[in-house]
Write a protein that holds these residues in place. Structure first.
Motif, PDB file in Angstrom:
ATOM      1  N   TRP A  15      -4.234   5.617   2.920  1.00 18.56           N
ATOM      2  CA  TRP A  15      -4.562   4.798   4.082  1.00 18.56           C
ATOM      3  C   TRP A  15      -6.071   4.534   4.146  1.00 18.56           C
ATOM      4  N   LEU A  16      -6.851   5.546   3.807  1.00 19.82           N
ATOM      5  CA  LEU A  16      -8.308   5.406   3.838  1.00 19.82           C
ATOM      6  C   LEU A  16      -8.764   4.347   2.839  1.00 19.82           C
ATOM      7  N   ASN A  17      -8.145   4.331   1.682  1.00 20.55           N
ATOM      8  CA  ASN A  17      -8.494   3.352   0.648  1.00 20.55           C
ATOM      9  C   ASN A  17      -8.252   1.928   1.144  1.00 20.55           C
ATOM     10  N   GLU A  18      -7.097   1.720   1.802  1.00 21.07           N
ATOM     11  CA  GLU A  18      -6.772   0.391   2.316  1.00 21.07           C
ATOM     12  C   GLU A  18      -7.739   0.001   3.434  1.00 21.07           C
ATOM     13  N   ALA A  19      -8.070   0.948   4.310  1.00 20.99           N
ATOM     14  CA  ALA A  19      -8.976   0.652   5.411  1.00 20.99           C
ATOM     15  C   ALA A  19     -10.374   0.307   4.893  1.00 20.99           C
ATOM     16  N   GLU A  20     -10.847   0.996   3.871  1.00 14.65           N
ATOM     17  CA  GLU A  20     -12.170   0.700   3.303  1.00 14.65           C
ATOM     18  C   GLU A  20     -12.189  -0.672   2.652  1.00 14.65           C
ATOM     19  N   LYS A  21     -11.088  -1.044   2.002  1.00 18.93           N
ATOM     20  CA  LYS A  21     -11.026  -2.388   1.412  1.00 18.93           C
ATOM     21  C   LYS A  21     -11.083  -3.460   2.496  1.00 18.93           C
ATOM     22  N   ALA A  22     -10.331  -3.240   3.596  1.00 17.69           N
ATOM     23  CA  ALA A  22     -10.352  -4.213   4.683  1.00 17.69           C
ATOM     24  C   ALA A  22     -11.738  -4.361   5.284  1.00 17.69           C
ATOM     25  N   LEU A  23     -12.441  -3.240   5.433  1.00 16.38           N
ATOM     26  CA  LEU A  23     -13.796  -3.313   6.002  1.00 16.38           C
ATOM     27  C   LEU A  23     -14.747  -4.010   5.050  1.00 16.38           C
ATOM     28  N   GLU A  24     -14.549  -3.800   3.785  1.00 17.13           N
ATOM     29  CA  GLU A  24     -15.407  -4.453   2.783  1.00 17.13           C
ATOM     30  C   GLU A  24     -15.245  -5.973   2.824  1.00 17.13           C
ATOM     31  N   GLU A  25     -14.011  -6.394   3.058  1.00 17.63           N
ATOM     32  CA  GLU A  25     -13.765  -7.853   3.123  1.00 17.63           C
ATOM     33  C   GLU A  25     -14.396  -8.467   4.363  1.00 17.63           C
TER      34      GLU A  25
END
Length: 410
Positions: A398-408
């Protein structure tokens, strides 16, 4: 005097017959020799013998009723008892007694057979009546029900007769069932005629209204009204067939006149609008090349506004190409709208704040779970350790997905 085993002729010509009860005068003979007298009365005996033999044969080889046989036996008994014949009349009487015994046996057999036949007849007619009552009470298929009732009446007529009392009681039920069926059928069709008359009146109104609109040029409103009238027609039921056909012919003729006029008008208008379709086809192709894919949102938005103005200015499309061209242009508009949504998501501070909070929460949760995992391992708690490992693995995903979303969003 002349004699033989069964009789004699006296000198004065009197003829006697011998029986177990003694001699009896059977006649007088003056015309010739005594032997001729005996021969004459023997022939009378032979005639009686022949009748007895015929009766024996009929009783043994035919279905002669016991009553008829006994009547014939009584008649022959009288003839034998008073016979003016010479012969073994006692033997004839004995044979008649034997025949009478056999006839009495047949009488008992025939009575038993008649009783059995009456029971069978009663059972057959009970079945016929029961089915007639079922048809009378339950059937609503009037044509097949009426035919079956007629068949049951014929079966009744063809069936053997029961005893008189049973026959009368069953026929009363049969007649009552037939009358009940006839009344139900008559009542049904009377109600049906009334219902069909109501339907006729309602459909007459529908047709009159349809005919009044047949020359309307309010294409949209009148077409919608015709659809409503068609629904009313379908839901109103059916009149009798001849009336239904006539009313439908009028209703269809009114619709056809309106829709043929509308189609002719639309065809003329579509022919005029085909130039608009060519212009919008060109605009569509230009817009696809210029706007898609959306890489510069500001530029794509400005170009889209220009093409939308040109699209509206090109006018109305003909029906045969409207859905295809309008749908294709909406896809270009949808692509720009999605790009705007994505841009807004990236620039939305509240969304970034929520994403950062989620990341921090997940990181804190992972740290807590790692502590729990270390304690479980130190305590040798394999099950607790596996549960902690699984939870850590899920939260890292979940953390990986959240970090990707924030990066976008940056």
């Amino acid at each position: 005097m002349t004699t033989d085993p069964w009789g004699r002729v006296d000198d004065d010509g009197t003829v006697y017959v011998r029986t177990s009860e003694g001699e009896r005068v059977v006649g007088s003979w003056q015309a010739g020799a005594p032997e001729e007298a005996l021969a004459f009365f023997h022939r009378k005996y032979d005639s009686l013998l022949t009748e007895v033999e015929l009766l024996e044969k009929r009783l043994s080889t035919t279905d002669l009723s016991a009553g008829q046989a006994l009547a014939s036996i009584d008649k022959l008994r009288g003839q034998v008892a008073e016979a003016h014949a010479v012969g073994d009349l006692d033997a004839l009487a004995g044979r008649l007694d034997a025949l009478a015994a056999r006839a009495e046996e047949r009488k008992v057999e025939q009575k038993q057979a008649q009783e059995l036949a009456r029971h069978e007849a009663r059972d057959i007619k009970e079945r016929i009546v029961a089915e007639a009552e079922r048809v009378a009470e339950e059937t609503t298929h009037w044509k097949s029900g009426g035919e079956r009732m007629r068949q049951l009446i014929e079966e009744w007529k063809a069936a053997p007769r029961a005893d008189r009392g049973t026959e009368q009681a069953l026929w009363k039920r049969m007649s009552s069932a037939r009358n009940s069926f006839s009344k139900r059928r008559k009542s049904y069709f009377a109600g049906l005629d009334q219902q069909r008359e109501q339907v006729r009146v309602e459909k007459e109104k529908i047709v009159t209204e349809a005919e009044a609109m047949a020359d309307s040029t309010d294409w949209g409103g009148t077409a919608s009204h015709y659809r409503e009238l068609m629904q009313q027609w379908k839901s109103s039921g059916r009149a009798d067939r001849a009336t239904e056909d006539k009313l439908w012919a009028r209703f269809k003729a009114a619709q056809d006149r309106f829709f043929q006029a509308r189609n002719a008008q639309f065809a003329e208008r579509d022919a005029e609008l085909r130039g608009n379709a060519d212009a919008k086809e060109a605009i569509l192709n230009e817009a696809r090349e210029a706007v898609l894919p959306v890489s510069d949102l500001r530029r794509a938005r400005a170009q889209l506004r220009e093409y939308q103005e040109r699209w509206d200015a090109a006018g109305t499309l003909p029906r045969e190409s409207r859905d295809r061209l309008e749908g294709a242009f909406r896809k270009i508009e949808e692509a720009v709208r999605k790009a705007e949504e994505q841009e807004w998501q990236r620039s939305n501070p509240e969304a970034r704040a929520r994403a950062e909070a989620t990341i921090n929460q997940l990181r804190g949760s992972i740290e807590q779970l790692q502590t729990k995992l270390d304690k479980a391992r130190d305590a040798g708690n394999d099950r607790g350790a596996r549960e902690a490992e699984d939870a850590i693995e899920a939260r890292r995903a979940w953390l990986n997905e959240a970090e990707k979303a924030l990066e976008e969003m940056r």
